[in-house]
Motif scaffolding. Structure first.
Motif, PDB file in Angstrom:
ATOM      1  N   PHE A 129      -4.147   3.062   4.853  1.00  0.00           N
ATOM      2  CA  PHE A 129      -2.974   3.028   3.121  1.00  0.00           C
ATOM      3  C   PHE A 129      -2.923   4.675   2.856  1.00  0.00           C
ATOM      4  N   ASN A 130      -2.033   5.185   2.413  1.00  0.00           N
ATOM      5  CA  ASN A 130      -1.651   6.104   1.500  1.00  0.00           C
ATOM      6  C   ASN A 130      -2.518   6.248   0.466  1.00  0.00           C
ATOM      7  N   LEU A 131      -2.831   7.445   0.111  1.00  0.00           N
ATOM      8  CA  LEU A 131      -3.550   7.590  -1.038  1.00  0.00           C
ATOM      9  C   LEU A 131      -2.535   8.514  -2.102  1.00  0.00           C
ATOM     10  N   ASP A 132      -1.414   8.414  -2.000  1.00  0.00           N
ATOM     11  CA  ASP A 132      -0.672   8.679  -2.923  1.00  0.00           C
ATOM     12  C   ASP A 132       0.078   7.999  -3.664  1.00  0.00           C
ATOM     13  N   ASN A 133      -0.416   8.102  -4.750  1.00  0.00           N
ATOM     14  CA  ASN A 133      -0.448   6.668  -5.675  1.00  0.00           C
ATOM     15  C   ASN A 133       1.172   7.492  -6.781  1.00  0.00           C
ATOM     16  N   THR A 134       1.970   7.585  -5.548  1.00  0.00           N
ATOM     17  CA  THR A 134       3.454   7.596  -6.359  1.00  0.00           C
ATOM     18  C   THR A 134       4.067   6.711  -5.924  1.00  0.00           C
ATOM     19  N   GLU A 135       5.700   7.243  -6.217  1.00  0.00           N
ATOM     20  CA  GLU A 135       6.469   6.208  -5.949  1.00  0.00           C
ATOM     21  C   GLU A 135       6.891   6.105  -3.863  1.00  0.00           C
ATOM     22  N   ASN A 136       6.590   8.125  -4.018  1.00  0.00           N
ATOM     23  CA  ASN A 136       6.874   9.095  -2.885  1.00  0.00           C
ATOM     24  C   ASN A 136       5.605   8.508  -1.371  1.00  0.00           C
ATOM     25  N   SER A 137       4.486   6.837  -2.733  1.00  0.00           N
ATOM     26  CA  SER A 137       3.838   6.454  -1.424  1.00  0.00           C
ATOM     27  C   SER A 137       4.722   5.607  -0.375  1.00  0.00           C
ATOM     28  N   ALA A 138       4.025   5.854   1.276  1.00  0.00           N
ATOM     29  CA  ALA A 138       4.265   5.587   2.079  1.00  0.00           C
ATOM     30  C   ALA A 138       3.663   3.950   2.704  1.00  0.00           C
ATOM     31  N   ASN A 139       3.272   3.575   1.640  1.00  0.00           N
ATOM     32  CA  ASN A 139       2.916   2.168   1.523  1.00  0.00           C
ATOM     33  C   ASN A 139       3.759   1.316   0.985  1.00  0.00           C
ATOM     34  N   ARG A 140       3.714  -0.202   1.585  1.00  0.00           N
ATOM     35  CA  ARG A 140       4.611  -1.420   1.345  1.00  0.00           C
ATOM     36  C   ARG A 140       4.680  -2.174  -0.136  1.00  0.00           C
ATOM     37  N   GLN A 141       5.529  -2.630  -1.083  1.00  0.00           N
ATOM     38  CA  GLN A 141       5.417  -3.198  -1.470  1.00  0.00           C
ATOM     39  C   GLN A 141       6.598  -4.337  -1.475  1.00  0.00           C
ATOM     40  N   SER A 142       6.079  -5.267  -2.246  1.00  0.00           N
ATOM     41  CA  SER A 142       6.869  -6.371  -2.078  1.00  0.00           C
ATOM     42  C   SER A 142       7.965  -6.268  -2.372  1.00  0.00           C
ATOM     43  N   SER A 143       9.310  -6.629  -2.495  1.00  0.00           N
ATOM     44  CA  SER A 143      10.204  -6.588  -2.566  1.00  0.00           C
ATOM     45  C   SER A 143      11.230  -7.893  -3.980  1.00  0.00           C
ATOM     46  N   LEU A 144       9.496  -9.100  -4.810  1.00  0.00           N
ATOM     47  CA  LEU A 144       9.979  -9.092  -5.483  1.00  0.00           C
ATOM     48  C   LEU A 144       8.695  -8.510  -6.967  1.00  0.00           C
ATOM     49  N   SER A 145       8.543  -6.856  -6.675  1.00  0.00           N
ATOM     50  CA  SER A 145       7.967  -6.321  -7.244  1.00  0.00           C
ATOM     51  C   SER A 145       8.046  -5.588  -8.927  1.00  0.00           C
ATOM     52  N   MET A 146       9.744  -6.449  -9.368  1.00  0.00           N
ATOM     53  CA  MET A 146       9.810  -6.343 -10.737  1.00  0.00           C
ATOM     54  C   MET A 146       9.228  -7.498 -11.652  1.00  0.00           C
ATOM     55  N   PHE A 147       8.766  -8.238 -10.515  1.00  0.00           N
ATOM     56  CA  PHE A 147       8.061  -9.938 -11.361  1.00  0.00           C
ATOM     57  C   PHE A 147       6.459  -9.428 -11.005  1.00  0.00           C
TER      58      PHE A 147
ATOM     59  N   PRO B 225       0.187 -10.565 -11.170  1.00  0.00           N
ATOM     60  CA  PRO B 225       0.482  -9.215 -10.304  1.00  0.00           C
ATOM     61  C   PRO B 225       0.392  -9.482  -8.851  1.00  0.00           C
ATOM     62  N   TYR B 226       0.830 -10.541  -8.185  1.00  0.00           N
ATOM     63  CA  TYR B 226       0.404  -9.891  -6.436  1.00  0.00           C
ATOM     64  C   TYR B 226       2.074  -9.793  -6.011  1.00  0.00           C
ATOM     65  N   PHE B 227       2.548  -9.395  -6.478  1.00  0.00           N
ATOM     66  CA  PHE B 227       4.145  -9.161  -6.485  1.00  0.00           C
ATOM     67  C   PHE B 227       3.848  -7.797  -6.478  1.00  0.00           C
ATOM     68  N   GLY B 228       3.387  -6.683  -7.350  1.00  0.00           N
ATOM     69  CA  GLY B 228       2.474  -5.595  -7.944  1.00  0.00           C
ATOM     70  C   GLY B 228       1.656  -4.992  -6.242  1.00  0.00           C
ATOM     71  N   SER B 229       1.268  -5.369  -5.626  1.00  0.00           N
ATOM     72  CA  SER B 229       0.105  -4.853  -4.651  1.00  0.00           C
ATOM     73  C   SER B 229       1.468  -4.167  -4.042  1.00  0.00           C
ATOM     74  N   GLN B 230       0.406  -2.514  -3.829  1.00  0.00           N
ATOM     75  CA  GLN B 230       0.876  -2.605  -1.976  1.00  0.00           C
ATOM     76  C   GLN B 230      -0.637  -2.817  -0.864  1.00  0.00           C
ATOM     77  N   TRP B 231       0.791  -2.819   0.098  1.00  0.00           N
ATOM     78  CA  TRP B 231      -0.007  -2.556   1.406  1.00  0.00           C
ATOM     79  C   TRP B 231       0.197  -1.796   2.250  1.00  0.00           C
ATOM     80  N   SER B 232      -0.570  -1.993   3.092  1.00  0.00           N
ATOM     81  CA  SER B 232      -1.004  -0.711   3.999  1.00  0.00           C
ATOM     82  C   SER B 232       0.546  -0.734   4.876  1.00  0.00           C
ATOM     83  N   PHE B 233       0.861   0.825   4.970  1.00  0.00           N
ATOM     84  CA  PHE B 233       1.459   1.300   5.793  1.00  0.00           C
ATOM     85  C   PHE B 233       1.617   1.157   6.958  1.00  0.00           C
ATOM     86  N   GLY B 234       0.596   0.689   7.849  1.00  0.00           N
ATOM     87  CA  GLY B 234       0.878   0.842   8.876  1.00  0.00           C
ATOM     88  C   GLY B 234      -0.958  -0.311   8.753  1.00  0.00           C
TER      89      GLY B 234
END
Length: 341
Positions: A252-270, A275-284
């Motif tokens: 996981f990337n510890l950069d907590n900004t919009e530039n973070s490499a961590n993956r997010q759900s395409s449904l993050s707007m929900f 809250p599951y859809f707002g999770s940050q997933w590992s970038f690798g």
């Protein structure tokens, strides 16, 4: 090189593994003794055969002093004893006796921390005088201690489900708590300067990052949706590596900004609804040995991960992120543990 067996012909089995404070070495306790290895490059450093089990072996950076606790079917000592071992002299130099089995030990150059099922003890390293006690619910010996020489922070599960107790034992002990999870605490890690704490519960789906000074949550990462055991959490300056019983290693990337490499759900707007859809997933992530406990840390080379499996294998992985954000990991360089001349 030949593997060692005990007097009855049973093969040596790993009981414990742990990195030292700066991740330059790791120690392994077995049913017959202990080993110490350098991480990067991999190299056996020293080992001892006692013909008795070592259930805990903790290093103090690269020095000759180790903390040992007996373990396995034929322990070197009862699990109620902590042995301070001087490997230069090849002998025990002091022991501490407790009224229950020792479940976890960590050391700094100025402190020794010991946890039992329900009690924790902090000692001065130089004379082993007791500094303070704390309450814990800790049958698995979960314990994190900062390596920052100027700031002695201890983290352990408290006696309250899902809560972490933090102690500053630099001078006069002070303590505070973080309500980290709904389930019992399974894994903890402090970053090198003790400003951040990583926590995971027995459910194993979420990893949370906390500010140790304010007890506020900084980030939440999702390992997966299925429950599992988290085996290890370890920091680098900008990343966190996680291993689990699912046989995967996550970064996981510890950069907590919009530039973070961590993956997010395409449904993050929900995420406000689920809250599951707002999770940050590992970038690798990549597969590792799922048969036994594995621990991982970042190697000294750029973009490398060291994995130690209690099946008896050392692995070094090199990873990179391509311009299109594709994560690529090379086949690991491996070495076999538990081999003696």
């Amino acid at each position: 090189m030949a593997a060692v067996t005990d007097a009855s012909g049973k093969p040596e089995v790993i009981l414990y593994s742990s990195f030292n404070q700066d991740f330059s070495c790791f120690s392994v306790g077995t049913t017959l003794g202990f080993y110490v290895y350098a991480c990067d490059p991999f190299k056996p450093k020293f080992s001892r055969i006692f013909n008795g089990g070592v259930g805990i072996v903790e290093m103090l950076f690269k020095c000759n002093i180790l903390a040992l606790v007996g373990g396995g079917p034929n322990p070197i000592h009862p699990a109620t004893k902590l042995i301070m071992w001087d490997d230069y002299q090849n002998k025990q130099i002091v022991e501490l006796d407790f009224n229950g089995p020792v479940k976890g030990v960590k050391m700094r150059k100025d402190r020794v921390i010991v946890v039992l099922d329900n009690k924790g003890y902090v000692y001065n390293f130089g004379d082993l005088n007791l500094i303070c006690r704390f309450e814990t619910d800790n049958r698995e010996g979960i314990l994190a201690v900062s390596s920052n020489p100027a700031k002695a922070i201890v983290a352990a599960p408290s006696s309250v489900m899902g809560q972490v107790i933090l102690l500053d034992v630099t001078n006069t002990p002070t303590q505070w708590t973080i309500d980290a999870h709904d389930n019992r605490i399974k894994s903890l890690a402090l970053n090198p300067d003790a400003s951040m704490l990583a926590t995971a519960s027995a459910k194993g789906t979420l990893v949370r990052i906390w500010d140790t000074s304010t007890a506020g949550q900084l980030m939440e990462f999702r390992r997966g949706s299925d429950p599992t055991d988290i085996f290890s959490l370890n920091f680098a300056s900008t990343m966190l590596v996680v291993t689990s019983a699912k046989g995967t290693c996550h970064i996981f990337n510890l950069d907590n900004t919009e530039n973070s490499a961590n993956r997010q759900s395409s449904l993050s707007m929900f995420s406000s609804i689920l809250p599951y859809f707002g999770s940050q997933w590992s970038f690798g992530q990549f597969p590792i040995d799922a048969a036994r406990r594995c621990i991982a840390c970042f190697g000294s080379d750029h973009n490398t991960i060291i994995v130690v499996s209690e099946t008896g294998t050392f692995s070094k992985y090199i990873f990179k992120v391509l311009p299109d954000n594709t994560f690529v990991v090379e086949p690991p360089r491996t070495a076999e543990l538990l081999r003696r001349r």
